[in-house]
Motif scaffolding. Structure first.
Motif, mmCIF file in Angstrom:
data_model
loop_
_atom_site.group_PDB
_atom_site.id
_atom_site.type_symbol
_atom_site.label_atom_id
_atom_site.label_comp_id
_atom_site.label_asym_id
_atom_site.label_seq_id
_atom_site.Cartn_x
_atom_site.Cartn_y
_atom_site.Cartn_z
ATOM 1 N N PRO A 6 47.374 -119.412 -28.254
ATOM 2 C CA PRO A 6 48.108 -118.397 -28.102
ATOM 3 C C PRO A 6 48.780 -117.906 -29.244
ATOM 4 N N ILE A 7 48.652 -116.575 -29.550
ATOM 5 C CA ILE A 7 49.097 -116.046 -30.952
ATOM 6 C C ILE A 7 50.074 -114.820 -30.728
ATOM 7 N N GLY A 8 50.238 -114.381 -29.731
ATOM 8 C CA GLY A 8 51.073 -113.403 -29.458
ATOM 9 C C GLY A 8 50.897 -112.636 -28.242
ATOM 10 N N GLU A 9 51.485 -111.471 -28.002
ATOM 11 C CA GLU A 9 51.279 -110.444 -26.829
ATOM 12 C C GLU A 9 51.038 -109.076 -27.093
ATOM 13 N N VAL A 10 50.388 -108.281 -26.297
ATOM 14 C CA VAL A 10 49.917 -107.012 -26.538
ATOM 15 C C VAL A 10 50.810 -106.193 -25.434
ATOM 16 N N SER A 11 51.758 -105.410 -25.819
ATOM 17 C CA SER A 11 52.427 -104.500 -24.875
ATOM 18 C C SER A 11 51.533 -103.440 -24.478
ATOM 19 N N VAL A 12 51.362 -103.027 -23.109
ATOM 20 C CA VAL A 12 50.792 -101.890 -22.592
ATOM 21 C C VAL A 12 51.502 -101.183 -21.763
ATOM 22 N N ASP A 13 51.579 -99.862 -22.003
ATOM 23 C CA ASP A 13 52.459 -98.893 -21.212
ATOM 24 C C ASP A 13 51.360 -97.559 -20.938
ATOM 25 N N SER A 14 50.183 -97.852 -21.122
ATOM 26 C CA SER A 14 49.285 -96.594 -20.833
ATOM 27 C C SER A 14 48.063 -97.178 -19.732
ATOM 28 N N GLY A 15 48.079 -98.376 -19.620
ATOM 29 C CA GLY A 15 47.115 -99.132 -18.723
ATOM 30 C C GLY A 15 45.860 -99.229 -19.528
ATOM 31 N N GLN A 16 45.851 -99.345 -20.724
ATOM 32 C CA GLN A 16 44.837 -99.430 -21.848
ATOM 33 C C GLN A 16 45.188 -99.901 -22.892
ATOM 34 N N ILE A 17 44.353 -101.009 -23.545
ATOM 35 C CA ILE A 17 44.274 -101.686 -24.529
ATOM 36 C C ILE A 17 43.434 -101.132 -25.644
ATOM 37 N N ALA A 18 43.999 -100.642 -26.881
ATOM 38 C CA ALA A 18 43.323 -100.080 -27.983
ATOM 39 C C ALA A 18 43.072 -101.019 -29.251
ATOM 40 N N ILE A 19 41.893 -101.071 -29.763
ATOM 41 C CA ILE A 19 41.734 -101.756 -30.843
ATOM 42 C C ILE A 19 41.128 -100.966 -31.864
ATOM 43 N N SER A 20 41.697 -101.091 -33.034
ATOM 44 C CA SER A 20 41.481 -100.001 -34.247
ATOM 45 C C SER A 20 41.638 -100.757 -35.498
ATOM 46 N N ASP A 21 41.454 -100.111 -36.482
ATOM 47 C CA ASP A 21 41.911 -100.500 -37.873
ATOM 48 C C ASP A 21 43.300 -99.487 -38.180
ATOM 49 N N PRO A 22 44.264 -100.520 -38.610
ATOM 50 C CA PRO A 22 45.316 -99.675 -38.680
ATOM 51 C C PRO A 22 45.484 -98.703 -39.610
ATOM 52 N N CYS A 23 44.525 -98.744 -40.507
ATOM 53 C CA CYS A 23 44.444 -97.521 -41.462
ATOM 54 C C CYS A 23 44.013 -96.351 -40.759
ATOM 55 N N ASN A 24 43.326 -96.424 -39.500
ATOM 56 C CA ASN A 24 42.895 -95.361 -38.487
ATOM 57 C C ASN A 24 43.575 -95.249 -37.480
ATOM 58 N N SER A 25 44.663 -95.531 -37.155
ATOM 59 C CA SER A 25 45.378 -95.622 -35.827
ATOM 60 C C SER A 25 45.452 -94.476 -34.927
ATOM 61 N N ASP A 26 45.121 -93.545 -35.355
ATOM 62 C CA ASP A 26 44.973 -92.438 -34.602
ATOM 63 C C ASP A 26 43.676 -92.039 -33.840
ATOM 64 N N ASN A 27 42.704 -92.886 -34.250
ATOM 65 C CA ASN A 27 41.463 -92.755 -33.346
ATOM 66 C C ASN A 27 41.062 -94.316 -33.316
ATOM 67 N N PRO A 28 41.446 -94.640 -32.228
ATOM 68 C CA PRO A 28 40.878 -96.171 -31.973
ATOM 69 C C PRO A 28 39.310 -96.496 -31.687
ATOM 70 N N ASP A 29 38.899 -97.561 -32.284
ATOM 71 C CA ASP A 29 37.486 -97.669 -32.207
ATOM 72 C C ASP A 29 37.111 -98.183 -31.021
ATOM 73 N N VAL A 61 39.991 -100.033 -23.817
ATOM 74 C CA VAL A 61 39.605 -100.858 -22.551
ATOM 75 C C VAL A 61 40.742 -100.607 -21.608
ATOM 76 N N SER A 62 40.592 -100.503 -20.446
ATOM 77 C CA SER A 62 41.365 -100.323 -19.258
ATOM 78 C C SER A 62 41.704 -101.556 -18.811
ATOM 79 N N THR A 63 42.817 -101.730 -18.522
ATOM 80 C CA THR A 63 43.355 -103.239 -18.036
ATOM 81 C C THR A 63 43.104 -103.280 -16.472
#
Length: 90
Positions: free
Chosen positions: A21-44, A47-49
């Protein structure tokens, strides 16, 4: 921001094989987004949980001292128990 947890190492300082375990991700939209931190406005990837909102654990998979994968289980014991409780009330 939550700091990452320490990854277990053997007596020689090498990371042990397995999921860590390395941490947790908080979800408030029912989705997890994975993106480059430099381009956080447009996730790559988005995925719906399976459950919706909540905290989802994040793990690193290590084999032979190499990090192979990041793993985010979308169905945890807590989420399953909550789902069963909601279904019982129906």
């Amino acid at each position: 921001m939550r700091k990452n947890l320490e990854v277990p190492k053997d007596k020689k300082g090498r990371v042990k094989n397995g999921l860590h375990p390395i941490g947790e991700v908080s979800v408030d939209s029912g989705q997890i987004a994975i993106s480059d931190p430099c381009n956080s406005d447009n996730p790559d990837i988005t995925v719906s949980t399976n459950f919706g909102d909540g905290m989802f654990p994040v793990y690193e998979q290590w084999e032979n001292h190499e990090r192979l994968a990041l793993v985010i289980p979308l169905s945890t014991d807590l989420h399953n128990a909550l789902r069963e409780g909601v279904e019982e009330k129906k």
